[in-house]
Design an enzyme around this catalytic site. Structure first.
Site, PDB file in Angstrom:
ATOM      1  N   ASP A  19       0.845  -1.199   0.000  1.00  0.00           N
ATOM      2  CA  ASP A  19       0.000   0.000   0.000  1.00  0.00           C
ATOM      3  C   ASP A  19       0.881   1.250   0.000  1.00  0.00           C
ATOM      4  O   ASP A  19       0.733   2.130  -0.846  1.00  0.00           O
ATOM      5  CB  ASP A  19      -0.912   0.003   1.239  1.00  0.00           C
ATOM      6  CG  ASP A  19      -1.685  -1.295   1.380  1.00  0.00           C
ATOM      7  OD1 ASP A  19      -2.543  -1.550   0.536  1.00  0.00           O
ATOM      8  OD2 ASP A  19      -1.401  -2.064   2.331  1.00  0.00           O
ATOM      9  N   GLU A 289       1.830  -6.478  -5.229  1.00  0.00           N
ATOM     10  CA  GLU A 289       1.465  -5.626  -6.361  1.00  0.00           C
ATOM     11  C   GLU A 289       2.661  -4.820  -6.889  1.00  0.00           C
ATOM     12  O   GLU A 289       2.980  -4.870  -8.073  1.00  0.00           O
ATOM     13  CB  GLU A 289       0.341  -4.682  -5.911  1.00  0.00           C
ATOM     14  CG  GLU A 289      -0.195  -3.840  -7.025  1.00  0.00           C
ATOM     15  CD  GLU A 289      -1.561  -3.246  -6.747  1.00  0.00           C
ATOM     16  OE1 GLU A 289      -2.403  -3.897  -6.088  1.00  0.00           O
ATOM     17  OE2 GLU A 289      -1.788  -2.104  -7.193  1.00  0.00           O
TER      18      GLU A 289
HETATM   19  O1  TRH Z   1       4.521  -6.161   0.656  1.00  0.00           O
HETATM   20  P1  TRH Z   1       3.492  -6.681  -0.287  1.00  0.00           P
HETATM   21  O2  TRH Z   1       3.032  -8.036  -0.045  1.00  0.00           O
HETATM   22  O3  TRH Z   1       2.310  -5.692  -0.297  1.00  0.00           O
HETATM   23  C1  TRH Z   1       0.955  -5.777  -0.607  1.00  0.00           C
HETATM   24  C2  TRH Z   1       0.192  -5.536   0.658  1.00  0.00           C
HETATM   25  O4  TRH Z   1       0.147  -6.724   1.407  1.00  0.00           O
HETATM   26  C3  TRH Z   1      -1.184  -5.073   0.333  1.00  0.00           C
HETATM   27  O5  TRH Z   1      -2.027  -5.010   1.459  1.00  0.00           O
HETATM   28  C4  TRH Z   1      -1.795  -5.956  -0.705  1.00  0.00           C
HETATM   29  O6  TRH Z   1      -2.986  -5.405  -1.038  1.00  0.00           O
HETATM   30  C5  TRH Z   1      -0.885  -6.002  -1.905  1.00  0.00           C
HETATM   31  O7  TRH Z   1       0.388  -6.515  -1.528  1.00  0.00           O
HETATM   32  C6  TRH Z   1      -1.434  -6.810  -3.029  1.00  0.00           C
HETATM   33  O8  TRH Z   1       4.100  -6.639  -1.783  1.00  0.00           O
HETATM   34  P2  TRH Z   1       4.413  -5.451  -2.784  1.00  0.00           P
HETATM   35  O9  TRH Z   1       3.141  -4.870  -3.314  1.00  0.00           O
HETATM   36  O10 TRH Z   1       5.347  -5.972  -3.752  1.00  0.00           O
HETATM   37  O11 TRH Z   1       5.130  -4.339  -1.925  1.00  0.00           O
HETATM   38  C7  TRH Z   1       6.448  -4.454  -1.461  1.00  0.00           C
HETATM   39  C8  TRH Z   1       7.148  -3.105  -1.487  1.00  0.00           C
HETATM   40  O12 TRH Z   1       8.377  -3.184  -0.804  1.00  0.00           O
HETATM   41  C9  TRH Z   1       7.455  -2.637  -2.896  1.00  0.00           C
HETATM   42  O13 TRH Z   1       7.212  -1.239  -3.015  1.00  0.00           O
HETATM   43  C10 TRH Z   1       8.943  -2.900  -3.050  1.00  0.00           C
HETATM   44  C11 TRH Z   1       9.403  -2.667  -1.646  1.00  0.00           C
HETATM   45  N1  TRH Z   1      10.680  -3.287  -1.273  1.00  0.00           N
HETATM   46  C12 TRH Z   1      11.726  -2.467  -0.881  1.00  0.00           C
HETATM   47  O14 TRH Z   1      11.583  -1.227  -0.885  1.00  0.00           O
HETATM   48  N2  TRH Z   1      12.906  -3.037  -0.485  1.00  0.00           N
HETATM   49  C13 TRH Z   1      13.099  -4.375  -0.486  1.00  0.00           C
HETATM   50  O15 TRH Z   1      14.203  -4.842  -0.138  1.00  0.00           O
HETATM   51  C14 TRH Z   1      12.025  -5.208  -0.920  1.00  0.00           C
HETATM   52  C15 TRH Z   1      12.210  -6.697  -0.952  1.00  0.00           C
HETATM   53  C16 TRH Z   1      10.835  -4.635  -1.289  1.00  0.00           C
END
Ligand code: TRH
Length: 405
Positions: A19, A289
């Site tokens: 999010d 996402e």
């Molecule tokens: O963390 P996620 O699983 O997030 C979401 C939420 O759970 C949300 O509620 C749900 O609706 C959605 O998934 C579908 O996965 P996501 O979306 O990939 O987000 C992870 C974020 O973290 C992304 O912006 C990349 C960032 N990130 C970093 O900044 N550094 C890192 O080392 C890693 C591994 C990720």
């Protein structure tokens, strides 16, 4: 008004980092690329700090990368609403703020930014209006997506050029690995980044890598998959962390190895640096996402662990994406891609694809790596024409004309 001068983005962190990941990216893009004065209201600054370490959760207001960051507190402060108001993922704006929106002479353009899905119905719902039952306000649904009839995907103006420059310059990757404290890849190694939820297929995959005939280096960011990785190595009884604890410039880095598999645990990196990790790896495991989209911009083969939903609707979403993604692939390649992705999402043998062991599904997928790599690069190029932030600004202009007439 041609362009919003001000924008309020509201973000409620439901869980994990997606999010805030999406909202932070959009906020930075509006502020940095379009000169919009953005206020980002976030109800969980501690989670925000994980992807942007500059955030100080104790501050009542702070400006980072030209974005004003404010804690979303209750009661909500009395403020003048912005020209463009973005409610992320139906997070429900404060009532007092909605009232203030209705009191503005020129009503704000109010957008609910929805979750990403490749399903067909998205095209019909994108941009639909939803008038407020009592107040003179209209909220519009804005759907990101993969076709020109949707809102597109978040993509920074220079991202693909930066990616290509990173790939052209071998020193860039070397420097990146050095900062992380990870040795550069061996010539015949497959290097993967592994960002996923807890996953029942993971132990079998680790075993397949360990027993495989080529070296695999797996980089696991700290988080939800890590306890499972640790458990796997505890069970097989080999922990590298003690003898390998002073690697490169990152002395705390943990590592494990067995057979042809090396695992390195990475600290969670800042959001901008995460792209470099995706660019530097051969295959990326992503989830949710935002990382799912970033893997597509990386233009390399990738595997998606979709956010699991209780009613199982996520499987329809997974298949909807696979149908679009595999459309240009030869049948055997498409099948290898589908079987492996379904196996990784706990669906092996439940759909139309045959049930085969996780390791075999992985190996079949890997066998098509050159084709999948080419396909991933073309896919990224194709998607790049539909830019979510630009589409939102166009939409603001269109709705603005209606409001003014
Ligand atoms: O963390 P996620 O699983 O997030 C979401 C939420 O759970 C949300 O509620 C749900 O609706 C959605 O998934 C579908 O996965 P996501 O979306 O990939 O987000 C992870 C974020 O973290 C992304 O912006 C990349 C960032 N990130 C970093 O900044 N550094 C890192 O080392 C890693 C591994 C990720």
């Amino acid at each position: 008004m041609n362009k919003p001068v001000t924008c309020d983005i509201f973000c409620a962190v439901v869980d994990n980092y997606g999010d805030i990941g999406v909202c932070w990216r959009l906020a930075r893009q509006f502020a940095g690329e379009h000169g919009v004065a953005v206020r980002l209201w976030v109800d969980d600054l501690a989670s925000f700090r994980k992807i942007c370490p500059e955030i100080d959760p104790a501050l009542p207001a702070q400006t980072v990368r030209n974005v004003e960051i404010r804690p979303w507190v209750s009661p909500f402060p009395q403020i003048e609403p912005a020209d463009l108001v973005i409610e992320a993922f139906a997070c429900k704006l404060p009532e007092s703020y909605i009232t203030a929106m209705a009191h503005r002479q020129l009503k704000p353009v109010w957008i609910n930014l929805e979750h990403l899905s490749a399903e067909d119905w998205v095209e019909g719902c994108h941009r639909l209006p939803s008038p407020h039952p009592q107040l003179p306000l209209v909220k519009y649904f804005f759907f990101p997506g993969f076709t020109p009839q949707t809102g597109g995907l978040l993509l920074e103006r220079d991202l693909l050029a930066r990616r290509d420059a990173f790939r052209r310059d071998p020193r860039a990757a070397t420097a990146f690995w050095q900062v992380l404290g990870v040795p550069p890849p061996k010539p015949d190694e497959t290097r993967v980044s592994l960002f996923s939820y807890e996953n029942s297929a993971l132990p079998e995959l680790l075993a397949a890598w360990a027993e495989g005939d080529k070296p695999v280096c797996c980089l696991v960011p700290e988080g939800r998959a890590l306890p499972q990785v640790k458990r796997y190595f505890e069970e097989v009884g080999r922990d590298l962390s003690r003898r390998d604890s002073h690697v490169g410039s990152n002395p705390g880095l943990q590592g494990y190895s067995r057979g042809n598999l090396q695992v390195r645990v990475l600290p969670f990196v800042e959001q901008e640096r995460y792209d470099e990790l995706l660019w530097a790896c051969d295959i990326n495991f992503v989830r949710g996402e935002d990382s799912f989209v970033r893997a597509q911009w990386a233009g390399r083969p990738f595997v998606w662990h979709i956010y699991p939903q209780l009613d199982g609707v996520h499987i329809q979403k997974l298949r909807a994406f696979l149908a679009r993604y595999c459309a240009g692939l030869a049948p055997d390649v498409a099948q290898a891609q589908r079987v492996w992705w379904e196996a990784w999402n706990g669906e092996a043998g439940r759909g139309t694809e045959p049930k085969i062991p996780v390791g075999e599904a992985w190996n079949n997928f890997l066998a098509h790596r050159p084709t999948l790599r080419q396909h991933a690069a073309i896919w990224a190029q194709q998607l790049s024409g539909n830019n979510l932030a630009l589409n939102m600004l166009d939409f603001f202009r269109e709705v603005g004309k209606i409001r003014a007439s």
